[in-house]
Design an enzyme around this catalytic site. Sequence first.
Site, PDB file in Angstrom:
ATOM      1  N   TRP A   1       0.803  -1.223   0.000  1.00 11.55           N
ATOM      2  CA  TRP A   1       0.000   0.000   0.000  1.00 11.55           C
ATOM      3  C   TRP A   1       0.833   1.270   0.000  1.00 11.55           C
ATOM      4  O   TRP A   1       0.331   2.348  -0.300  1.00 11.55           O
ATOM      5  CB  TRP A   1      -0.927   0.020   1.230  1.00 11.55           C
ATOM      6  CG  TRP A   1      -0.211  -0.247   2.527  1.00 11.55           C
ATOM      7  CD1 TRP A   1      -0.154  -1.439   3.195  1.00 11.55           C
ATOM      8  CD2 TRP A   1       0.552   0.678   3.298  1.00 11.55           C
ATOM      9  NE1 TRP A   1       0.608  -1.313   4.337  1.00 11.55           N
ATOM     10  CE2 TRP A   1       1.048  -0.022   4.418  1.00 11.55           C
ATOM     11  CE3 TRP A   1       0.852   2.029   3.168  1.00 11.55           C
ATOM     12  CZ2 TRP A   1       1.840   0.577   5.399  1.00 11.55           C
ATOM     13  CZ3 TRP A   1       1.645   2.636   4.130  1.00 11.55           C
ATOM     14  CH2 TRP A   1       2.128   1.910   5.229  1.00 11.55           C
ATOM     15  N   ASN A   2       2.129   1.188   0.349  1.00 11.93           N
ATOM     16  CA  ASN A   2       2.866   2.427   0.595  1.00 11.93           C
ATOM     17  C   ASN A   2       3.295   3.154  -0.680  1.00 11.93           C
ATOM     18  O   ASN A   2       3.420   4.379  -0.688  1.00 11.93           O
ATOM     19  CB  ASN A   2       4.070   2.180   1.511  1.00 11.93           C
ATOM     20  CG  ASN A   2       5.003   1.115   0.987  1.00 11.93           C
ATOM     21  OD1 ASN A   2       4.642   0.281   0.158  1.00 11.93           O
ATOM     22  ND2 ASN A   2       6.226   1.117   1.489  1.00 11.93           N
TER      23      ASN A   2
ATOM     24  N   ARG B   1       6.527  -1.335 -11.316  1.00  9.46           N
ATOM     25  CA  ARG B   1       7.828  -1.998 -11.192  1.00  9.46           C
ATOM     26  C   ARG B   1       7.721  -3.495 -11.441  1.00  9.46           C
ATOM     27  O   ARG B   1       8.699  -4.134 -11.839  1.00  9.46           O
ATOM     28  CB  ARG B   1       8.421  -1.723  -9.799  1.00  9.46           C
ATOM     29  CG  ARG B   1       9.888  -2.089  -9.703  1.00  9.46           C
ATOM     30  CD  ARG B   1      10.571  -1.421  -8.538  1.00  9.46           C
ATOM     31  NE  ARG B   1      10.265  -2.049  -7.267  1.00  9.46           N
ATOM     32  CZ  ARG B   1      10.744  -1.616  -6.102  1.00  9.46           C
ATOM     33  NH1 ARG B   1      11.509  -0.537  -6.069  1.00  9.46           N
ATOM     34  NH2 ARG B   1      10.457  -2.225  -4.982  1.00  9.46           N
TER      35      ARG B   1
ATOM     36  N   LYS C   1      -2.578  -8.694  -7.397  1.00  8.03           N
ATOM     37  CA  LYS C   1      -3.386  -8.536  -6.189  1.00  8.03           C
ATOM     38  C   LYS C   1      -2.835  -7.340  -5.423  1.00  8.03           C
ATOM     39  O   LYS C   1      -1.817  -7.432  -4.750  1.00  8.03           O
ATOM     40  CB  LYS C   1      -3.317  -9.813  -5.335  1.00  8.03           C
ATOM     41  CG  LYS C   1      -4.453  -9.973  -4.314  1.00  8.03           C
ATOM     42  CD  LYS C   1      -4.418  -8.960  -3.201  1.00  8.03           C
ATOM     43  CE  LYS C   1      -3.218  -9.170  -2.287  1.00  8.03           C
ATOM     44  NZ  LYS C   1      -3.190  -8.107  -1.212  1.00  8.03           N
TER      45      LYS C   1
ATOM     46  N   ALA D   1      -2.777  -4.177  -2.531  1.00  7.61           N
ATOM     47  CA  ALA D   1      -3.077  -4.097  -1.106  1.00  7.61           C
ATOM     48  C   ALA D   1      -4.524  -3.656  -0.891  1.00  7.61           C
ATOM     49  O   ALA D   1      -5.058  -2.829  -1.636  1.00  7.61           O
ATOM     50  CB  ALA D   1      -2.129  -3.129  -0.413  1.00  7.61           C
TER      51      ALA D   1
ATOM     52  N   GLY E   1       6.376  -6.622   0.388  1.00  6.26           N
ATOM     53  CA  GLY E   1       5.631  -6.502   1.631  1.00  6.26           C
ATOM     54  C   GLY E   1       6.486  -6.906   2.814  1.00  6.26           C
ATOM     55  O   GLY E   1       7.722  -6.873   2.757  1.00  6.26           O
ATOM     56  N   SER E   2       5.848  -7.335   3.879  1.00  5.46           N
ATOM     57  CA  SER E   2       6.555  -7.637   5.117  1.00  5.46           C
ATOM     58  C   SER E   2       7.345  -8.940   4.999  1.00  5.46           C
ATOM     59  O   SER E   2       6.995  -9.842   4.232  1.00  5.46           O
ATOM     60  CB  SER E   2       5.569  -7.742   6.279  1.00  5.46           C
ATOM     61  OG  SER E   2       4.793  -8.924   6.177  1.00  5.46           O
TER      62      SER E   2
ATOM     63  N   GLU F   1      10.616  -8.651  -2.218  1.00  6.67           N
ATOM     64  CA  GLU F   1      11.191  -7.408  -1.696  1.00  6.67           C
ATOM     65  C   GLU F   1      10.516  -7.173  -0.361  1.00  6.67           C
ATOM     66  O   GLU F   1       9.344  -6.799  -0.301  1.00  6.67           O
ATOM     67  CB  GLU F   1      10.947  -6.253  -2.678  1.00  6.67           C
ATOM     68  CG  GLU F   1      11.846  -5.067  -2.434  1.00  6.67           C
ATOM     69  CD  GLU F   1      11.232  -4.086  -1.459  1.00  6.67           C
ATOM     70  OE1 GLU F   1      11.657  -4.099  -0.277  1.00  6.67           O
ATOM     71  OE2 GLU F   1      10.346  -3.333  -1.852  1.00  6.67           O
ATOM     72  N   LEU F   2      11.270  -7.428   0.713  1.00  2.00           N
ATOM     73  CA  LEU F   2      10.685  -7.518   2.047  1.00  2.00           C
ATOM     74  C   LEU F   2      11.101  -6.331   2.920  1.00  2.00           C
ATOM     75  O   LEU F   2      11.449  -5.275   2.431  1.00  2.00           O
ATOM     76  CB  LEU F   2      11.078  -8.857   2.671  1.00  2.00           C
ATOM     77  CG  LEU F   2      10.761 -10.090   1.809  1.00  2.00           C
ATOM     78  CD1 LEU F   2      11.227 -11.364   2.486  1.00  2.00           C
ATOM     79  CD2 LEU F   2       9.270 -10.161   1.476  1.00  2.00           C
TER      80      LEU F   2
ATOM     81  N   CYS G   1      10.201   0.865   2.937  1.00  2.00           N
ATOM     82  CA  CYS G   1      11.178  -0.160   3.332  1.00  2.00           C
ATOM     83  C   CYS G   1      12.587   0.387   3.290  1.00  2.00           C
ATOM     84  O   CYS G   1      13.482  -0.136   3.964  1.00  2.00           O
ATOM     85  CB  CYS G   1      11.038  -1.385   2.443  1.00  2.00           C
ATOM     86  SG  CYS G   1      11.204  -1.017   0.685  1.00  2.00           S
TER      87      CYS G   1
ATOM     88  N   GLU H   1      11.283  -2.633  12.044  1.00  2.00           N
ATOM     89  CA  GLU H   1      11.007  -1.623  11.035  1.00  2.00           C
ATOM     90  C   GLU H   1       9.906  -0.694  11.545  1.00  2.00           C
ATOM     91  O   GLU H   1       8.801  -1.131  11.850  1.00  2.00           O
ATOM     92  CB  GLU H   1      10.569  -2.304   9.737  1.00  2.00           C
ATOM     93  CG  GLU H   1      10.486  -1.372   8.552  1.00  2.00           C
ATOM     94  CD  GLU H   1      10.249  -2.129   7.256  1.00  2.00           C
ATOM     95  OE1 GLU H   1      10.748  -1.659   6.211  1.00  2.00           O
ATOM     96  OE2 GLU H   1       9.582  -3.168   7.273  1.00  2.00           O
TER      97      GLU H   1
ATOM     98  N   SER I   1      16.401   4.735  -4.785  1.00  2.00           N
ATOM     99  CA  SER I   1      15.472   4.168  -5.764  1.00  2.00           C
ATOM    100  C   SER I   1      15.658   4.817  -7.129  1.00  2.00           C
ATOM    101  O   SER I   1      15.671   6.038  -7.257  1.00  2.00           O
ATOM    102  CB  SER I   1      14.033   4.365  -5.285  1.00  2.00           C
ATOM    103  OG  SER I   1      13.822   3.722  -4.043  1.00  2.00           O
TER     104      SER I   1
END
Length: 486
Positions: free
Chosen positions: A158-159, A167, A182, A184, A236-237, A258-259, A292, A389, A449
């Site tokens: 969602w961020n 991406r 899918k 968030a 995500g997490s 990508e965690l 992140c 985090e 980034s």
Amino acid sequence: MPDEEKVVAAVPKGLFVGGRWRDASGGRTFPVTDPATGAELCAVADATPEDGMAALDAAAAAQDGWARTAPRERGEILRRAYQMLVDRTDELALLMTLEMGKPLAEAAGEIAYAAEFFRWFAEEAVRIDGGYASAPNGAARMLVLKVPVGPAVLVTPWNFPMAMGTRKIGPAVAAGCTMVLKPAEQTPLCSLALAQILADAGLPDGVLNVVTTSDPGGVVGPLLADGRVRKLSFTGSTEVGRHLLGQAAQHVVRTSLELGGNAPFLVFDDADLDAAVDGAMLAKTRNGGEACTAANRLYVQRGVLADFTERFTARMAALRPGRGTDDGVTLGPLIDADAVAKVTRLVDDAVRRGARVVTGGTAPGGPGHFYPPTVLADVPADAEILRTEIFGPVAPIVAFDTEDEAVRLANDTEHGLVSYVYTTDLGRGVRLSERLDTGMIGLNQGLVSNPAAPFGGVKQSGLGREGGRVGIEEFLETRYVALPAP
């Protein structure tokens, strides 16, 4: 500024399956809310596992034809979608601000960033290559081909609701893979708008399918259990990523993850302090700290500790929280009440253990999910905030004395996404680039980034890379053909 209600109303609210918008099974929906006010913006389709399988059916049916589509045609679709994103920046930025909260200027910046992934991979689509060589003994020839992995499941956070979509979608389209996306639950509108843009850009039916749902595990799990899925890309997490990795292993699905991150930000005595403070503000407060890549732990050498803390605190305290659509706002809300509760718990724990609040430190309450810009000094080593985090506008500052101590503190985490280093000593910068155990390093840079660079981490920050020349490789398989000598 575009009208808020019109911008929300213009976005399709259904599932995008096989090139058509449709309701979820049973007409189920779930609400999308504005995190700055708590008000409901709209309701979108709430997919069931059966809806998810219908999306996979569409992706699987479209795979062979899409894989045979000329690379130039795939690239031109991405190029047209890039231009549409750029042309619609104002309305898309407002849409993002409404559902996610970040200030409009930041949202517009994300639209520009998101669009660049489409432009980059439009160019990479025609550069997929292989190889041809003689065997060492001369008795055979070796032909190497690059072919699409196959249907992919893409799960986005969602961020950064637009950029994380482009991406993943960009390289998949360029490589010739079909997809089930899918997004968030908190931020589905950007993904739905993106699906319509790609359809308008000429993406064939079934290549991209979007399922919004309030039951992500119930929808994604059966997809990964279906042997037709050949690729999982998740952002995500770490906790959820580990779970999905286990599910993907059952069919040996190719996986990129990508965690989470726990980024150290190192400031040495010889640093340009003006640049270091600027970099710290960028690394800490981008997206309100809900990134992140956010600087999670600020380690400052003792000789400049007081000066850096004073300057940085003044900049943090000057941020203006508020609804992202309001003039002058520089810090939006957190995404939801759980996010505020987590940040509050981490700050309270640090204070109980001896940390000192220099500014901020208390949630204001009232409507919206706000937390003030906060700086903590004298943070003890056992504080949970140094191991977790934060995902909020909170900066814990810790002193260090030597380079070896800084490296030990920075690497003392299960994560390894990004590190930041500020020093004017080139030799030290090179040494630290080799010693810091992260996938990315910002050397006198507070932002790493870039669509043209490989993004990703090591340890429990993930697998694989997104962006750059290697980004498309995540969606390609290498096929070797043995040929007789002519």
